[in-house]
Scaffold this motif. Structure first.
Motif, PDB file in Angstrom:
ATOM      1  N   TYR A 101      30.939   0.854  60.880  1.00 53.96           N
ATOM      2  CA  TYR A 101      31.665   1.139  59.732  1.00 53.96           C
ATOM      3  C   TYR A 101      31.013   0.280  58.684  1.00 53.96           C
ATOM      4  CZ  TYR A 101      34.968   3.201  62.793  1.00 53.96           C
ATOM      5  OH  TYR A 101      35.787   3.903  63.784  1.00 53.96           O
ATOM      6  N   MET A 107      36.683   3.186  56.314  1.00 49.91           N
ATOM      7  CA  MET A 107      37.524   2.467  57.535  1.00 49.91           C
ATOM      8  C   MET A 107      37.121   1.168  57.701  1.00 49.91           C
ATOM      9  SD  MET A 107      39.635   4.868  58.119  1.00 49.91           S
ATOM     10  CE  MET A 107      40.495   3.953  59.752  1.00 49.91           C
ATOM     11  N   LEU A 118      42.207   0.830  64.151  1.00 51.17           N
ATOM     12  CA  LEU A 118      41.603   2.082  64.769  1.00 51.17           C
ATOM     13  C   LEU A 118      42.221   2.428  66.021  1.00 51.17           C
ATOM     14  CD1 LEU A 118      38.092   1.294  63.667  1.00 51.17           C
ATOM     15  CD2 LEU A 118      39.382   3.095  62.839  1.00 51.17           C
ATOM     16  N   ARG A 120      41.539   0.451  68.433  1.00 52.80           N
ATOM     17  CA  ARG A 120      40.449   0.175  69.596  1.00 52.80           C
ATOM     18  C   ARG A 120      40.765  -1.113  70.469  1.00 52.80           C
ATOM     19  NH1 ARG A 120      35.129   2.294  68.913  1.00 52.80           N
ATOM     20  NH2 ARG A 120      34.721   1.139  70.655  1.00 52.80           N
ATOM     21  N   ARG A 249      47.390   6.228  66.831  1.00 51.80           N
ATOM     22  CA  ARG A 249      46.082   5.774  66.256  1.00 51.80           C
ATOM     23  C   ARG A 249      44.693   6.440  66.786  1.00 51.80           C
ATOM     24  NH1 ARG A 249      47.231   1.676  62.702  1.00 51.80           N
ATOM     25  NH2 ARG A 249      49.243   0.972  62.854  1.00 51.80           N
ATOM     26  N   GLU A 250      43.726   6.434  66.029  1.00 47.96           N
ATOM     27  CA  GLU A 250      42.509   7.218  66.162  1.00 47.96           C
ATOM     28  C   GLU A 250      42.175   7.216  67.554  1.00 47.96           C
ATOM     29  OE1 GLU A 250      38.125   7.987  64.805  1.00 47.96           O
ATOM     30  OE2 GLU A 250      39.401   6.717  63.448  1.00 47.96           O
ATOM     31  N   HIS A 251      41.993   5.927  68.211  1.00 42.06           N
ATOM     32  CA  HIS A 251      41.193   5.607  69.496  1.00 42.06           C
ATOM     33  C   HIS A 251      42.173   5.286  70.484  1.00 42.06           C
ATOM     34  CE1 HIS A 251      37.003   5.856  68.096  1.00 42.06           C
ATOM     35  NE2 HIS A 251      37.571   5.286  67.136  1.00 42.06           N
ATOM     36  N   LYS A 254      45.952   9.796  74.336  1.00 45.91           N
ATOM     37  CA  LYS A 254      46.887  10.780  73.747  1.00 45.91           C
ATOM     38  C   LYS A 254      47.398  11.432  75.021  1.00 45.91           C
ATOM     39  CE  LYS A 254      45.384  10.270  69.564  1.00 45.91           C
ATOM     40  NZ  LYS A 254      44.390   9.180  69.519  1.00 45.91           N
ATOM     41  N   SER A 384      41.407   0.360  54.458  1.00 46.61           N
ATOM     42  CA  SER A 384      42.510   1.137  54.747  1.00 46.61           C
ATOM     43  C   SER A 384      43.755   0.693  54.082  1.00 46.61           C
ATOM     44  CB  SER A 384      42.698   1.235  56.090  1.00 46.61           C
ATOM     45  OG  SER A 384      41.761   2.268  56.872  1.00 46.61           O
TER      46      SER A 384
END
Length: 469
Positions: A101, A107, A118, A120, A249-251, A254, A384
């Motif tokens: 990044y 980000m 993120l 993570r 969140r992105e990471h 899911k 962010s």
């Protein structure tokens, strides 16, 4: 995994041991390795010299934070050494296929802010970084700690680390926080009570009603400063608050993977019969806003108290350290800190640079102006956070009050790129260290919460925020 009752720390420790020879340190597997520009150049050079690759690039994440300016990127960098560090990190990450990044990334931010943002940072992980305040990530029920440059190289090359097993230390915080008292005050009160070496050789686990009532960002503030109490790491067991923060969140996992992850994370909290090596209890309801007065984070007191007299200590080393600190700070025993003039206010850092910290400060500043003699820097912990604050109009609150609204970065916490306190000036800072010269050569730092910092900015002198809210 051991079958006897285990603490949160022990569950993660034992599940990450790759191998261990008798009377030797364990080879510990590392789930996430965070990298920034200051402690990584020598490590990458070592890899090249030995002809090695990064073992698990997908488990390594890099960002630019320490050396990056907080002025607009359109302004050329004045610090050539910092510019060289940033360029070197970009080249290293490209060569070794590491996600970075960088300067232009929306980000980008302080490594201990963007990891959680993120997704993570997750419960049950082992997380390391060449930075003392990696303990921040322990707020998620992870075992997270700082490592040295040679260890950074070791993790890059092997995804493992040699570690001796620390002991466990329960910090039980009972009761509820009063008005004007925050998470920062909890950790400053703990360190004032046990000293900067009180947790040496241990990992803190924070428990109790007050801890469970905190948001994830507040928990991160507490775990962040565990290292200042001498602990190897600080941890808080994951719960519904943790899961709600991570969801989506992105990471983060899911779908079915998320359900399985949560099921696994719910098994991490300390077993009821587990025994800690040491324990201490704080009553949150009895705490007042805290502030430091000396040159280490353990030299702290309630804001209504007076500076202690070195002569009351039988320990000669402690007496000498206090005398030396008061000389540097130009403060006197018995002196109150309330009303002491200040020159600079810094709100930011990996301790208190998140959106909730900025909201607290803005609440105090809204409709008010900072004192004419005060310079105030507000530095979001990530881009962010910056964008979120601007969407809420917080940037306008700060600007209208007379504060400087900056780009994300470590900034005045480590006196980089001109963001520093001048020699002899006094600063109230929401960061984590008040060492001599930490915020600039000859600078004098009082550590406090965003609430206390904002109240002090308005009055131009150290103030009790409870009188203003």
């Amino acid at each position: 995994m051991q079958s006897n009752p285990l603490t949160l720390f022990e569950k993660i420790w034992y599940s990450h041991i790759v191998t261990q020879e008798p009377k030797s340190p364990a080879v510990l597997y590392i789930d996430l390795h965070l990298v920034h520009e200051v402690t990584s150049p020598q490590a990458f050079t070592g890899l090249r010299e030995r002809g090695l690759k990064v073992r698990r690039p997908q488990r390594t994440l890099a960002t630019m934070d320490h050396s990056i300016p907080t002025t607009p990127l359109s302004i050329p960098m004045a610090d050539t050494q910092a510019a060289a560090q940033l360029q070197q990190l970009a080249e290293n990450c490209e060569e070794f296929d590491i996600e970075l990044y960088g300067m232009e990334s929306p980000m980008r931010g302080i490594v201990h802010v963007i990891g959680p943002e993120l997704g993570r940072t997750q419960p049950g992980m082992t997380i390391v970084c060449g930075d003392s305040h990696t303990s921040t990530h322990g707020a998620f029920g992870a075992l997270a700690f700082g490592i040295g440059t040679s260890e950074v190289e070791h993790v890059l090359a092997s995804q493992c680390l040699l570690q001796h097993k620390p002991k466990t230390f329960q910090v039980n915080v009972s009761g509820k926080l009063g008005i004007g008292v925050s998470a920062k005050d909890i950790i400053l009160a703990l360190i004032a009570k046990i000293g900067i070496g009180g947790g040496t050789g241990h990992v803190f686990e924070y428990t109790g009603e007050a801890i469970r009532g905190l948001t994830m960002e507040e928990r991160m503030t507490i775990c962040n400063m565990s290292i200042e109490g001498g602990a190897r790491a600080g941890m808080i067991a994951p719960d519904d608050t943790t899961f709600e923060y991570l969801a989506g969140r992105e990471h983060s996992p899911k779908g079915i993977k998320w359900d399985k992850a949560v099921e696994s994370w719910k098994k991490l909290p300390t077993d009821g019969e587990a025994i800690y090596d040491q324990s201490i209890t704080l009553d949150a309801s009895s705490l007042e806003p805290m502030i430091t007065f000396g040159t280490n984070p353990g030299m702290g007191l309630q804001i209504t108290d007076r500076i202690p007299n070195p002569n009351k200590y039988d320990d000669l080393d402690k007496r000498h350290n206090l005398e030396t600190s008061l000389t540097y700070m130009e403060l006197q025993p018995g002196q109150p800190l309330l009303g002491h003039p200040v020159d600079v206010i810094f709100i930011g850092s990996c301790t208190n640079g998140r959106i909730s910290d900025l909201r607290l400060a803005a609440k105090v500043l809204e409709g008010r102006r900072i004192a004419e003699n005060v310079r105030m820097l507000v530095v979001p912990g990530s881009q962010s956070v910056k964008m979120q604050a601007e969407s809420e109009g917080l940037d306008k609150v700060f600007a209208d009050a007379g504060a400087e609204w900056r780009e994300a970065g470590c900034s005045m916490c480590i006196a980089m790129n001109g963001d520093q306190v001048a020699p002899g000036q006094y600063a109230v800072s929401t960061s984590n260290r008040n060492f001599e010269g930490r915020q600039g050569k000859g600078a004098r730092t009082f550590l406090a919460s965003p609430l206390t910092a904002a109240a002090t900015a308005v009055r131009g002198a150290i103030s009790d925020v409870r009188e203003m809210i």
